[in-house]
Design an enzyme around this catalytic site. Structure first.
Site, PDB file in Angstrom:
ATOM      1  N   CYS A 261      43.829  54.618  13.661  1.00  0.00           N
ATOM      2  CA  CYS A 261      44.244  53.437  14.427  1.00  0.00           C
ATOM      3  C   CYS A 261      43.501  52.169  14.003  1.00  0.00           C
ATOM      4  O   CYS A 261      43.827  51.076  14.455  1.00  0.00           O
ATOM      5  CB  CYS A 261      44.042  53.685  15.913  1.00  0.00           C
ATOM      6  SG  CYS A 261      44.882  55.169  16.460  1.00  0.00           S
TER       7      CYS A 261
ATOM      8  N   HIS B 174      44.123  47.254  19.542  1.00  0.00           N
ATOM      9  CA  HIS B 174      44.939  48.441  19.300  1.00  0.00           C
ATOM     10  C   HIS B 174      45.457  48.931  20.649  1.00  0.00           C
ATOM     11  O   HIS B 174      44.699  49.040  21.613  1.00  0.00           O
ATOM     12  CB  HIS B 174      44.080  49.506  18.604  1.00  0.00           C
ATOM     13  CG  HIS B 174      44.692  50.856  18.638  1.00  0.00           C
ATOM     14  ND1 HIS B 174      45.988  51.080  18.228  1.00  0.00           N
ATOM     15  CD2 HIS B 174      44.210  52.062  19.050  1.00  0.00           C
ATOM     16  CE1 HIS B 174      46.273  52.368  18.382  1.00  0.00           C
ATOM     17  NE2 HIS B 174      45.214  52.978  18.877  1.00  0.00           N
TER      18      HIS B 174
ATOM     19  N   ASN C 206      51.022  54.461  22.061  1.00  0.00           N
ATOM     20  CA  ASN C 206      50.025  54.262  20.996  1.00  0.00           C
ATOM     21  C   ASN C 206      50.701  54.561  19.653  1.00  0.00           C
ATOM     22  O   ASN C 206      51.027  55.712  19.365  1.00  0.00           O
ATOM     23  CB  ASN C 206      48.847  55.214  21.253  1.00  0.00           C
ATOM     24  CG  ASN C 206      47.791  55.154  20.163  1.00  0.00           C
ATOM     25  OD1 ASN C 206      48.022  54.619  19.085  1.00  0.00           O
ATOM     26  ND2 ASN C 206      46.635  55.726  20.450  1.00  0.00           N
TER      27      ASN C 206
HETATM   28  N1  ACO Z   1      50.256  64.631  33.339  1.00  0.00           N
HETATM   29  C1  ACO Z   1      49.691  65.127  34.454  1.00  0.00           C
HETATM   30  N2  ACO Z   1      48.430  65.574  34.508  1.00  0.00           N
HETATM   31  C2  ACO Z   1      47.717  65.504  33.365  1.00  0.00           C
HETATM   32  C3  ACO Z   1      48.248  65.007  32.164  1.00  0.00           C
HETATM   33  C4  ACO Z   1      49.574  64.568  32.181  1.00  0.00           C
HETATM   34  N3  ACO Z   1      50.185  64.066  31.096  1.00  0.00           N
HETATM   35  N4  ACO Z   1      47.307  65.068  31.213  1.00  0.00           N
HETATM   36  C5  ACO Z   1      46.206  65.577  31.778  1.00  0.00           C
HETATM   37  N5  ACO Z   1      46.458  65.851  33.090  1.00  0.00           N
HETATM   38  C6  ACO Z   1      45.557  66.419  34.087  1.00  0.00           C
HETATM   39  C7  ACO Z   1      44.436  67.199  33.472  1.00  0.00           C
HETATM   40  O1  ACO Z   1      44.828  68.543  33.242  1.00  0.00           O
HETATM   41  C8  ACO Z   1      43.370  67.077  34.520  1.00  0.00           C
HETATM   42  O2  ACO Z   1      43.651  67.993  35.538  1.00  0.00           O
HETATM   43  P1  ACO Z   1      42.455  68.779  36.282  1.00  0.00           P
HETATM   44  O3  ACO Z   1      41.661  67.701  36.952  1.00  0.00           O
HETATM   45  O4  ACO Z   1      43.200  69.672  37.226  1.00  0.00           O
HETATM   46  O5  ACO Z   1      41.708  69.480  35.194  1.00  0.00           O
HETATM   47  C9  ACO Z   1      43.576  65.692  35.101  1.00  0.00           C
HETATM   48  O6  ACO Z   1      44.935  65.333  34.774  1.00  0.00           O
HETATM   49  C10 ACO Z   1      42.633  64.647  34.535  1.00  0.00           C
HETATM   50  O7  ACO Z   1      42.663  64.734  33.110  1.00  0.00           O
HETATM   51  P2  ACO Z   1      41.739  63.844  32.219  1.00  0.00           P
HETATM   52  O8  ACO Z   1      41.951  64.208  30.793  1.00  0.00           O
HETATM   53  O9  ACO Z   1      40.341  63.924  32.768  1.00  0.00           O
HETATM   54  O10 ACO Z   1      42.344  62.408  32.529  1.00  0.00           O
HETATM   55  P3  ACO Z   1      41.800  60.992  32.126  1.00  0.00           P
HETATM   56  O11 ACO Z   1      41.697  60.152  33.307  1.00  0.00           O
HETATM   57  O12 ACO Z   1      40.632  61.062  31.194  1.00  0.00           O
HETATM   58  O13 ACO Z   1      43.038  60.399  31.304  1.00  0.00           O
HETATM   59  C11 ACO Z   1      43.715  59.949  29.051  1.00  0.00           C
HETATM   60  C12 ACO Z   1      43.431  61.018  30.103  1.00  0.00           C
HETATM   61  C13 ACO Z   1      44.872  59.110  29.536  1.00  0.00           C
HETATM   62  C14 ACO Z   1      44.084  60.666  27.764  1.00  0.00           C
HETATM   63  C15 ACO Z   1      42.467  59.068  28.871  1.00  0.00           C
HETATM   64  O14 ACO Z   1      41.319  59.864  28.741  1.00  0.00           O
HETATM   65  C16 ACO Z   1      42.587  58.182  27.667  1.00  0.00           C
HETATM   66  O15 ACO Z   1      43.467  57.360  27.569  1.00  0.00           O
HETATM   67  N6  ACO Z   1      41.644  58.287  26.708  1.00  0.00           N
HETATM   68  C17 ACO Z   1      41.675  57.506  25.515  1.00  0.00           C
HETATM   69  C18 ACO Z   1      42.613  58.181  24.590  1.00  0.00           C
HETATM   70  C19 ACO Z   1      42.960  57.326  23.407  1.00  0.00           C
HETATM   71  O16 ACO Z   1      42.971  56.137  23.459  1.00  0.00           O
HETATM   72  N7  ACO Z   1      43.287  58.055  22.359  1.00  0.00           N
HETATM   73  C20 ACO Z   1      43.856  57.516  21.233  1.00  0.00           C
HETATM   74  C21 ACO Z   1      42.886  56.979  20.252  1.00  0.00           C
HETATM   75  S1  ACO Z   1      43.827  56.415  18.976  1.00  0.00           S
HETATM   76  C22 ACO Z   1      43.779  57.383  17.614  1.00  0.00           C
HETATM   77  O17 ACO Z   1      42.991  57.180  16.774  1.00  0.00           O
HETATM   78  C23 ACO Z   1      44.767  58.510  17.429  1.00  0.00           C
END
Ligand code: ACO
Length: 329
Positions: A113, A256, A286
């Site tokens: 990214c 990004h 993304n």
């Molecule tokens: N729908 C419903 N529930 C979900 C989903 C979903 N799509 N995904 C995860 N959950 C659940 C999990 O299982 C978890 O449940 P639990 O509490 O029962 O275990 C709960 O929701 C919380 O999950 P987390 O992963 O802790 O959620 P978080 O608030 O961290 O959000 C997210 C996740 C959106 C991915 C966030 O961490 C994020 O955006 N991180 C940055 C990611 C990013 O930018 N990545 C790309 C980088 S770019 C590149 O180089 C490819």
């Protein structure tokens, strides 16, 4: 040449739009969960005969048209992608499909990214130090080919797209690439990647080696989130300092497009008011190396970004890699 300026931009997205409700039919998720946690509502996904290369070519043609530059006037094409159609790179094929006939240089840049910001830096080096005059930088990725569509933690985040800009040699006073700040940290690689399966399993190769398969994208979302919110503001501050500017002098913040909560946190930390923040994440998710040039192209064509405006752009992602640029449109 002492300067290089941005003279055109373009973008392309696949025709198939996939909403959060569509995803809720294939994984256990909901529109509410996805939009509250990420800000994403739709993403585009390649289908039919669409692929990375034809998105890159379409974006490039639009950028060349805006720049009024013919394919054969280009001296260099940089294709920033981590999802090429061919592991040896796609830039020379894009060059051929654009109709370039002069065997100009074309090569890929791989930095997830952050790829587009690195592409801008490379273009500025080629122009300011290498005598190149017209350079096309394309950011394109088709993450849909590499996500696990049964993993609700990752498949909801990504979309496919391409964006492009044309840079041109100019006098120092007209320079449009004012400063850069670039980093990577392999220690954090474990938080985000799509590695070869064999290496991950620690298996020992025998001769002759098997052709490897790659894992789908694996991500520790919380760690990536923390990394972005910690490193991106520092990087932007450093790029601004090198340009002799502060956030208050800058017209637009263009990060990004990974997560609206990351964009908001970085903007707050740097004291950019919401009206100065460019975001189109809701529509495309993304799109990796494409996200910055795609959002830039929309902002230019809608008249938001005007000639002379300054922009701080920052990419961050797998590697881990991150970097910022201060740009004048
Ligand atoms: N729908 C419903 N529930 C979900 C989903 C979903 N799509 N995904 C995860 N959950 C659940 C999990 O299982 C978890 O449940 P639990 O509490 O029962 O275990 C709960 O929701 C919380 O999950 P987390 O992963 O802790 O959620 P978080 O608030 O961290 O959000 C997210 C996740 C959106 C991915 C966030 O961490 C994020 O955006 N991180 C940055 C990611 C990013 O930018 N990545 C790309 C980088 S770019 C590149 O180089 C490819």
């Amino acid at each position: 040449n002492k300067g290089c300026k941005l003279v055109g931009c373009g973008s392309a997205v696949p025709s198939l739009s996939v909403s959060n409700d569509d995803l809720a039919k294939i994984v256990d998720t909901s529109d509410e969960w996805i939009s509250v946690r990420t800000g994403i509502r739709n993403r585009r996904v390649i289908s039919g005969k669409e692929n990375l290369r034809n998105l890159a070519v379409e974006a490039a043609k639009k950028a060349l048209k805006m720049a009024n530059v013919e394919p054969d006037d280009l001296d260099l094409i940089l294709l920033c992608t981590s999802t090429p159609e061919d592991i040896f790179g796609d830039a020379p094929k894009v060059q051929r499909e654009l109709g370039c006939t002069k065997s100009q240089l074309a090569h890929d840049i791989t930095a997830a990214c952050s790829g587009f910001v690195l592409g801008l830096f490379s273009a500025s080096c080629y122009i300011k130090g290498g005598g190149f005059r017209n350079v096309l930088v394309i950011g394109a990725d088709v993450m849909s080919r590499f996500v696990d569509w049964t993993d609700r933690g990752t498949c909801i985040l990504f979309g496919d797209a391409a964006g492009a800009v044309v840079l041109q040699a100019c006098d120092a006073e007209e320079d449009g690439l004012l400063s850069f700040d670039l980093h990577s940290d392999g220690e954090g690689a474990r938080h985000l990647g799509a590695p070869i399966n064999d290496n991950e399993n620690g298996s020992v190769l025998e001769f002759p080696p098997n052709r490897p398969s790659y894992a789908c994208i694996q991500m520790n979302g919380k760690e990536v989130f923390r990394f972005a919110v910690r490193c991106v503001p520092q990087s932007i501050e450093s790029a601004l300092e090198k340009a002799g500017l502060t956030a208050s002098n800058i017209d637009w913040l263009l990060l990004h497009q990974a997560n609206q909560r990351i964009i908001d946190a970085v903007a707050t930390r740097l004291e950019f008011p919401p009206e100065k923040v460019i975001s189109n994440l809701a529509n495309y998710g993304n799109t990796s190396a494409a996200s910055i040039p795609l959002a830039l192209d929309e902002a230019v064509r809608s008249g938001k970004v005007k000639p002379g405006h300054t922009i701080t752009a920052a990419g961050f992602g797998a590697g881990l890699t991150w970097g910022s640029a201060v740009i004048r449109w």
